[in-house]
Design a protein around this motif. Structure first.
Motif, PDB file in Angstrom:
ATOM      1  N   MET A   1      58.449 -14.037  13.043  1.00 11.46           N
ATOM      2  CA  MET A   1      57.941 -15.247  13.925  1.00 11.46           C
ATOM      3  C   MET A   1      57.886 -16.456  13.094  1.00 11.46           C
ATOM      4  SD  MET A   1      54.854 -15.716  16.621  1.00 11.46           S
ATOM      5  CE  MET A   1      55.157 -13.916  16.673  1.00 11.46           C
ATOM      6  N   HIS A   2      58.332 -17.587  13.537  1.00 11.53           N
ATOM      7  CA  HIS A   2      58.729 -18.718  13.100  1.00 11.53           C
ATOM      8  C   HIS A   2      57.489 -19.665  13.496  1.00 11.53           C
ATOM      9  CE1 HIS A   2      61.156 -21.828  10.684  1.00 11.53           C
ATOM     10  NE2 HIS A   2      60.723 -22.588  11.431  1.00 11.53           N
ATOM     11  N   ALA A   3      57.059 -20.567  12.896  1.00 15.83           N
ATOM     12  CA  ALA A   3      56.067 -21.581  13.045  1.00 15.83           C
ATOM     13  C   ALA A   3      56.501 -22.904  12.599  1.00 15.83           C
ATOM     14  CB  ALA A   3      54.560 -21.310  12.955  1.00 15.83           C
ATOM     15  N   VAL A   4      56.531 -24.162  13.412  1.00 15.97           N
ATOM     16  CA  VAL A   4      56.805 -25.288  13.074  1.00 15.97           C
ATOM     17  C   VAL A   4      55.239 -26.163  13.371  1.00 15.97           C
ATOM     18  CG1 VAL A   4      58.233 -27.374  13.553  1.00 15.97           C
ATOM     19  CG2 VAL A   4      58.898 -24.948  13.928  1.00 15.97           C
ATOM     20  N   ILE A   5      55.109 -27.008  12.103  1.00 20.94           N
ATOM     21  CA  ILE A   5      53.955 -27.986  12.176  1.00 20.94           C
ATOM     22  C   ILE A   5      54.405 -29.413  12.542  1.00 20.94           C
ATOM     23  CG2 ILE A   5      51.738 -28.662  11.103  1.00 20.94           C
ATOM     24  CD1 ILE A   5      51.892 -25.748  11.546  1.00 20.94           C
ATOM     25  N   TYR A   6      53.876 -30.004  13.561  1.00 23.40           N
ATOM     26  CA  TYR A   6      54.418 -31.437  13.704  1.00 23.40           C
ATOM     27  C   TYR A   6      53.186 -32.227  13.609  1.00 23.40           C
ATOM     28  CZ  TYR A   6      58.027 -29.101  16.550  1.00 23.40           C
ATOM     29  OH  TYR A   6      59.255 -28.441  17.024  1.00 23.40           O
ATOM     30  N   LYS A   7      53.441 -33.614  13.356  1.00 24.59           N
ATOM     31  CA  LYS A   7      52.685 -34.456  13.230  1.00 24.59           C
ATOM     32  C   LYS A   7      52.732 -35.747  14.121  1.00 24.59           C
ATOM     33  CE  LYS A   7      50.021 -37.917  10.426  1.00 24.59           C
ATOM     34  NZ  LYS A   7      49.994 -38.613   8.799  1.00 24.59           N
ATOM     35  N   PHE A   8      51.982 -36.233  15.024  1.00 22.55           N
ATOM     36  CA  PHE A   8      52.334 -37.356  15.891  1.00 22.55           C
ATOM     37  C   PHE A   8      51.453 -38.556  15.563  1.00 22.55           C
ATOM     38  CE2 PHE A   8      53.255 -33.198  18.222  1.00 22.55           C
ATOM     39  CZ  PHE A   8      54.782 -33.573  18.492  1.00 22.55           C
ATOM     40  N   ASN A   9      51.939 -39.652  15.572  1.00 21.14           N
ATOM     41  CA  ASN A   9      51.054 -40.765  15.228  1.00 21.14           C
ATOM     42  C   ASN A   9      51.045 -41.492  16.589  1.00 21.14           C
ATOM     43  OD1 ASN A   9      49.641 -43.100  14.550  1.00 21.14           O
ATOM     44  ND2 ASN A   9      51.119 -43.377  12.926  1.00 21.14           N
ATOM     45  N   VAL A  10      50.165 -41.302  17.394  1.00 22.43           N
ATOM     46  CA  VAL A  10      50.280 -41.607  18.841  1.00 22.43           C
ATOM     47  C   VAL A  10      49.737 -43.271  19.067  1.00 22.43           C
ATOM     48  CG1 VAL A  10      49.508 -41.388  21.216  1.00 22.43           C
ATOM     49  CG2 VAL A  10      50.038 -39.386  19.952  1.00 22.43           C
ATOM     50  N   THR A  85      56.935 -39.379  14.680  1.00 17.01           N
ATOM     51  CA  THR A  85      56.652 -37.957  15.024  1.00 17.01           C
ATOM     52  C   THR A  85      57.320 -37.458  13.607  1.00 17.01           C
ATOM     53  OG1 THR A  85      56.931 -38.139  17.348  1.00 17.01           O
ATOM     54  CG2 THR A  85      57.461 -35.894  16.390  1.00 17.01           C
ATOM     55  N   ASP A  86      56.667 -36.441  13.112  1.00 11.72           N
ATOM     56  CA  ASP A  86      57.216 -35.760  12.011  1.00 11.72           C
ATOM     57  C   ASP A  86      57.078 -34.085  11.802  1.00 11.72           C
ATOM     58  OD1 ASP A  86      57.716 -38.126  10.214  1.00 11.72           O
ATOM     59  OD2 ASP A  86      55.501 -38.374  10.366  1.00 11.72           O
ATOM     60  N   VAL A  87      58.160 -33.445  11.258  1.00 11.14           N
ATOM     61  CA  VAL A  87      58.089 -31.833  11.416  1.00 11.14           C
ATOM     62  C   VAL A  87      57.402 -32.071   9.688  1.00 11.14           C
ATOM     63  CG1 VAL A  87      59.349 -30.184  11.244  1.00 11.14           C
ATOM     64  CG2 VAL A  87      59.814 -31.453  12.791  1.00 11.14           C
ATOM     65  N   LEU A  88      56.347 -31.168   9.732  1.00 11.58           N
ATOM     66  CA  LEU A  88      55.603 -31.186   8.564  1.00 11.58           C
ATOM     67  C   LEU A  88      56.012 -29.999   7.675  1.00 11.58           C
ATOM     68  CD1 LEU A  88      51.960 -32.482   9.057  1.00 11.58           C
ATOM     69  CD2 LEU A  88      54.137 -33.730   8.478  1.00 11.58           C
ATOM     70  N   PHE A  89      56.158 -28.621   8.731  1.00 11.83           N
ATOM     71  CA  PHE A  89      56.385 -27.629   7.871  1.00 11.83           C
ATOM     72  C   PHE A  89      57.127 -26.754   8.698  1.00 11.83           C
ATOM     73  CE2 PHE A  89      52.301 -28.916   6.089  1.00 11.83           C
ATOM     74  CZ  PHE A  89      52.516 -28.986   4.704  1.00 11.83           C
ATOM     75  N   HIS A  90      58.188 -25.874   8.264  1.00 11.80           N
ATOM     76  CA  HIS A  90      58.540 -24.732   8.831  1.00 11.80           C
ATOM     77  C   HIS A  90      57.955 -23.270   8.105  1.00 11.80           C
ATOM     78  CE1 HIS A  90      61.804 -26.366  11.405  1.00 11.80           C
ATOM     79  NE2 HIS A  90      61.855 -27.217  10.503  1.00 11.80           N
ATOM     80  N   LEU A  91      57.440 -22.524   8.956  1.00 22.91           N
ATOM     81  CA  LEU A  91      56.618 -21.446   8.227  1.00 22.91           C
ATOM     82  C   LEU A  91      56.979 -20.104   8.940  1.00 22.91           C
ATOM     83  CD1 LEU A  91      53.174 -23.099   8.421  1.00 22.91           C
ATOM     84  CD2 LEU A  91      54.590 -22.985   6.585  1.00 22.91           C
ATOM     85  N   ASP A  92      57.285 -19.072   8.325  1.00 24.14           N
ATOM     86  CA  ASP A  92      57.646 -17.679   8.605  1.00 24.14           C
ATOM     87  C   ASP A  92      56.206 -16.925   8.338  1.00 24.14           C
ATOM     88  OD1 ASP A  92      60.169 -18.087   9.477  1.00 24.14           O
ATOM     89  OD2 ASP A  92      60.697 -18.040   7.293  1.00 24.14           O
ATOM     90  N   VAL A  93      55.842 -16.258   9.694  1.00 20.12           N
ATOM     91  CA  VAL A  93      54.521 -15.383   9.460  1.00 20.12           C
ATOM     92  C   VAL A  93      54.605 -14.362   8.741  1.00 20.12           C
ATOM     93  CG1 VAL A  93      53.094 -14.133  11.308  1.00 20.12           C
ATOM     94  CG2 VAL A  93      53.902 -16.640  11.958  1.00 20.12           C
TER      95      VAL A  93
END
Length: 101
Positions: A1-10, A85-93
């Protein structure tokens, strides 16, 4: 499984627009692109953070190409509501201890 962490400055005043577009776009990724879903959070200074799950990184990379043209409006709505909008991390579980429904 792969996870992506996003940050949104709205942009202030666009929070509702952002949340609606985020929900619909997340549902589209699940329906058309193999996405496994996402959780939306808000930090202590008002930034939105999202944790999205994918079967693997390759599925995530190919996902935008599988969306129908009707999602272009959602993508534009999200862009319009965000200063960044930023992709902060790509993570594998490696271990999963989240409680399942």
């Amino acid at each position: 499984m792969h996870a992506v962490i996003y940050k949104f400055n709205v942009t202030e005043g666009f929070e509702s627009d952002f949340e609606i577009a985020w929900k619909k776009l997340t549902e589209a990724f699940m329906t058309y692109s193999g996405g496994l879903g996402s959780r939306l959070h808000k930090d202590e200074v008002g930034n939105y953070m999202a944790y999205a799950q994918w079967p693997d990184k390759e599925t995530w990379e190919k996902a935008p190409n599988k969306l129908p043209e009707t999602t272009d409006e959602l993508i534009q709505a999200m862009k319009k509501s965000c200063e960044s909008t930023d992709v902060l991390f790509h993570l594998d579980v490696t271990r999963d201890l989240l409680k399942k429904d």
